[in-house]
Design a protein around this motif. Sequence first.
Motif, PDB file in Angstrom:
ATOM      1  N   ASP A 102      44.242  35.979  60.147  1.00  0.00           N
ATOM      2  CA  ASP A 102      44.628  35.322  58.913  1.00  0.00           C
ATOM      3  C   ASP A 102      43.558  34.351  58.439  1.00  0.00           C
ATOM      4  OD1 ASP A 102      47.960  35.247  60.141  1.00  0.00           O
ATOM      5  OD2 ASP A 102      47.091  36.630  58.678  1.00  0.00           O
ATOM      6  N   ASP A 103      42.335  34.586  58.849  1.00  0.00           N
ATOM      7  CA  ASP A 103      41.245  33.709  58.439  1.00  0.00           C
ATOM      8  C   ASP A 103      41.101  33.718  56.926  1.00  0.00           C
ATOM      9  OD1 ASP A 103      39.189  34.824  61.191  1.00  0.00           O
ATOM     10  OD2 ASP A 103      40.755  33.323  61.081  1.00  0.00           O
ATOM     11  N   HIS A 104      40.668  32.604  56.397  1.00  0.00           N
ATOM     12  CA  HIS A 104      40.467  32.454  54.966  1.00  0.00           C
ATOM     13  C   HIS A 104      38.966  32.519  54.716  1.00  0.00           C
ATOM     14  CE1 HIS A 104      41.922  31.406  51.015  1.00  0.00           C
ATOM     15  NE2 HIS A 104      41.021  30.452  50.917  1.00  0.00           N
ATOM     16  N   ILE A 105      38.473  33.662  54.309  1.00  0.00           N
ATOM     17  CA  ILE A 105      37.042  33.873  54.135  1.00  0.00           C
ATOM     18  C   ILE A 105      36.644  33.554  52.703  1.00  0.00           C
ATOM     19  CG2 ILE A 105      35.161  35.550  54.269  1.00  0.00           C
ATOM     20  CD1 ILE A 105      36.950  37.100  56.272  1.00  0.00           C
ATOM     21  N   THR A 106      35.578  32.780  52.514  1.00  0.00           N
ATOM     22  CA  THR A 106      35.092  32.447  51.181  1.00  0.00           C
ATOM     23  C   THR A 106      33.627  32.812  51.054  1.00  0.00           C
ATOM     24  OG1 THR A 106      34.524  30.175  51.828  1.00  0.00           O
ATOM     25  CG2 THR A 106      36.733  30.540  50.934  1.00  0.00           C
ATOM     26  N   TYR A 107      33.229  33.131  49.818  1.00  0.00           N
ATOM     27  CA  TYR A 107      31.852  33.465  49.481  1.00  0.00           C
ATOM     28  C   TYR A 107      31.428  32.495  48.389  1.00  0.00           C
ATOM     29  CZ  TYR A 107      33.154  37.863  51.758  1.00  0.00           C
ATOM     30  OH  TYR A 107      33.602  38.807  52.649  1.00  0.00           O
ATOM     31  N   ARG A 108      30.412  31.663  48.689  1.00  0.00           N
ATOM     32  CA  ARG A 108      30.041  30.612  47.744  1.00  0.00           C
ATOM     33  C   ARG A 108      28.527  30.502  47.595  1.00  0.00           C
ATOM     34  NH1 ARG A 108      32.866  25.191  49.689  1.00  0.00           N
ATOM     35  NH2 ARG A 108      32.080  25.863  51.707  1.00  0.00           N
ATOM     36  N   LYS A 109      28.110  30.214  46.368  1.00  0.00           N
ATOM     37  CA  LYS A 109      26.720  29.890  46.113  1.00  0.00           C
ATOM     38  C   LYS A 109      26.619  28.382  45.883  1.00  0.00           C
ATOM     39  CE  LYS A 109      25.537  34.314  43.940  1.00  0.00           C
ATOM     40  NZ  LYS A 109      25.066  34.981  42.705  1.00  0.00           N
ATOM     41  N   PRO A 110      25.547  27.744  46.341  1.00  0.00           N
ATOM     42  CA  PRO A 110      25.399  26.307  46.102  1.00  0.00           C
ATOM     43  C   PRO A 110      25.455  25.995  44.616  1.00  0.00           C
ATOM     44  CG  PRO A 110      23.800  27.050  47.711  1.00  0.00           C
ATOM     45  CD  PRO A 110      24.456  28.284  47.160  1.00  0.00           C
ATOM     46  N   GLY A 111      26.271  25.008  44.250  1.00  0.00           N
ATOM     47  CA  GLY A 111      26.388  24.610  42.853  1.00  0.00           C
ATOM     48  C   GLY A 111      27.301  25.475  42.019  1.00  0.00           C
ATOM     49  N   ASP A 112      27.808  26.556  42.591  1.00  0.00           N
ATOM     50  CA  ASP A 112      28.692  27.467  41.866  1.00  0.00           C
ATOM     51  C   ASP A 112      30.127  27.153  42.267  1.00  0.00           C
ATOM     52  OD1 ASP A 112      30.006  29.462  40.608  1.00  0.00           O
ATOM     53  OD2 ASP A 112      28.887  31.121  41.514  1.00  0.00           O
ATOM     54  N   HIS A 113      30.929  26.742  41.277  1.00  0.00           N
ATOM     55  CA  HIS A 113      32.301  26.319  41.585  1.00  0.00           C
ATOM     56  C   HIS A 113      33.282  27.485  41.593  1.00  0.00           C
ATOM     57  CE1 HIS A 113      31.150  22.127  41.513  1.00  0.00           C
ATOM     58  NE2 HIS A 113      30.567  22.329  40.348  1.00  0.00           N
ATOM     59  N   SER A 114      32.797  28.684  41.210  1.00  0.00           N
ATOM     60  CA  SER A 114      33.654  29.858  41.319  1.00  0.00           C
ATOM     61  C   SER A 114      33.522  30.421  42.727  1.00  0.00           C
ATOM     62  CB  SER A 114      33.240  30.921  40.299  1.00  0.00           C
ATOM     63  OG  SER A 114      31.912  31.334  40.507  1.00  0.00           O
ATOM     64  N   ILE A 115      34.631  30.565  43.398  1.00  0.00           N
ATOM     65  CA  ILE A 115      34.644  30.974  44.797  1.00  0.00           C
ATOM     66  C   ILE A 115      35.418  32.274  44.942  1.00  0.00           C
ATOM     67  CG2 ILE A 115      35.303  30.326  47.147  1.00  0.00           C
ATOM     68  CD1 ILE A 115      35.233  27.415  46.265  1.00  0.00           C
ATOM     69  N   LEU A 116      34.811  33.228  45.626  1.00  0.00           N
ATOM     70  CA  LEU A 116      35.513  34.462  45.944  1.00  0.00           C
ATOM     71  C   LEU A 116      36.244  34.274  47.267  1.00  0.00           C
ATOM     72  CD1 LEU A 116      36.169  37.467  45.581  1.00  0.00           C
ATOM     73  CD2 LEU A 116      34.016  37.991  46.738  1.00  0.00           C
ATOM     74  N   HIS A 117      37.568  34.412  47.216  1.00  0.00           N
ATOM     75  CA  HIS A 117      38.378  34.260  48.417  1.00  0.00           C
ATOM     76  C   HIS A 117      38.842  35.622  48.900  1.00  0.00           C
ATOM     77  CE1 HIS A 117      38.943  29.875  47.921  1.00  0.00           C
ATOM     78  NE2 HIS A 117      39.000  30.141  46.628  1.00  0.00           N
ATOM     79  N   THR A 118      38.864  35.797  50.179  1.00  0.00           N
ATOM     80  CA  THR A 118      39.579  36.936  50.747  1.00  0.00           C
ATOM     81  C   THR A 118      40.427  36.428  51.891  1.00  0.00           C
ATOM     82  OG1 THR A 118      37.860  37.500  52.348  1.00  0.00           O
ATOM     83  CG2 THR A 118      37.731  38.551  50.182  1.00  0.00           C
ATOM     84  N   HIS A 119      41.629  36.923  51.992  1.00  0.00           N
ATOM     85  CA  HIS A 119      42.520  36.510  53.074  1.00  0.00           C
ATOM     86  C   HIS A 119      42.458  37.544  54.169  1.00  0.00           C
ATOM     87  CE1 HIS A 119      44.359  33.230  50.811  1.00  0.00           C
ATOM     88  NE2 HIS A 119      44.248  34.030  49.764  1.00  0.00           N
ATOM     89  N   SER A 120      42.409  37.057  55.366  1.00  0.00           N
ATOM     90  CA  SER A 120      42.383  37.874  56.580  1.00  0.00           C
ATOM     91  C   SER A 120      40.976  38.149  57.024  1.00  0.00           C
ATOM     92  CB  SER A 120      43.110  39.211  56.402  1.00  0.00           C
ATOM     93  OG  SER A 120      42.268  40.172  55.806  1.00  0.00           O
ATOM     94  N   HIS A 121      40.874  38.415  58.296  1.00  0.00           N
ATOM     95  CA  HIS A 121      39.617  38.857  58.897  1.00  0.00           C
ATOM     96  C   HIS A 121      39.533  40.338  58.589  1.00  0.00           C
ATOM     97  CE1 HIS A 121      36.255  38.160  61.504  1.00  0.00           C
ATOM     98  NE2 HIS A 121      36.512  39.293  62.113  1.00  0.00           N
ATOM     99  N   ASP A 122      38.858  40.704  57.489  1.00  0.00           N
ATOM    100  CA  ASP A 122      39.020  41.992  56.834  1.00  0.00           C
ATOM    101  C   ASP A 122      38.349  43.122  57.579  1.00  0.00           C
ATOM    102  OD1 ASP A 122      39.430  43.977  55.042  1.00  0.00           O
ATOM    103  OD2 ASP A 122      38.975  42.756  53.282  1.00  0.00           O
TER     104      ASP A 122
END
Length: 275
Positions: A10-30
């Motif tokens: 059930d990990d909460h995985i995020t993908y982020r770029k520095p300075g970018d406030h839009s975050i791609l979330h995925t739920h679970s260890h996919d």
Amino acid sequence: MCGTCGCGEDDHITYRKPGDHSILHTHSHDHGDLTHAHPHVHDHSHDHSHAHSHDHDHEHTHTVNLERNILSKNELLAERNRGYFEGMNIVALNLVSSPGSGKTSLLEKTITKIKGKLETAVIEGDQQTLNDANRIEKAGAPVIQINTGNGCHLDALMVNKAMKQLELKQGSILFIENVGNLVCPSLFDLGETKRVVIISVTEGDDKPAKYPTMFETADLCVINKTDLAPYVDFDEERLKATALQVNPRLEFISLSAKTEEGLENWINWLAALKK
């Protein structure tokens, strides 16, 4: 739990770029459609003479099958990543190590040295924070941070999602800085061109004996923080001899990311991959 390495599903995985406030979330260890699969154990508690062995065997069988399926799905996606890298003439390097080995410091120096000569991009893997991604951005490379939550490694799907956001340039070098861990990342192919295990002299010379799978699957071993060698109990030749018993084809580069001694050998190794 992930049937392969034990990290939470059930990990909460995020993908982020520095300075970018839009975050791609995925739920679970996919791991594809197996993310929520659980070993199913029947309750035979009414039969005390039979319950323990049956439940144990049943659970063990499902766990082994789950592990095989997870790795199989990962390998299929890793091959897709590899095909993309080859088609784009991208060298993808999977950098693996224990925490504190100096991966990020080595990347900072590397990006600075090859800036203007080779296009670079970085995928940063950490359980939390944007700290390393911010450092890489300051060094001058496009970067995306994958925060894995409780996850102890990157997998091919995470890399696939991250590299799409990076918009990689043809002919570039992609550095994938894996989560600091010498166990689980060794099991997961990311589709990389080469796998580089980085150790520091402060960790001791017994790492290949303790973590043989990581050294068996690596192409290059970078021995970092050599400037500290006079102050610690570290035998470089003993480490190399042990590692070569595990993996006779393993190459070695000794350097200090801090003082830059030996760094040119690393830069030359990278340049040779692009020829």
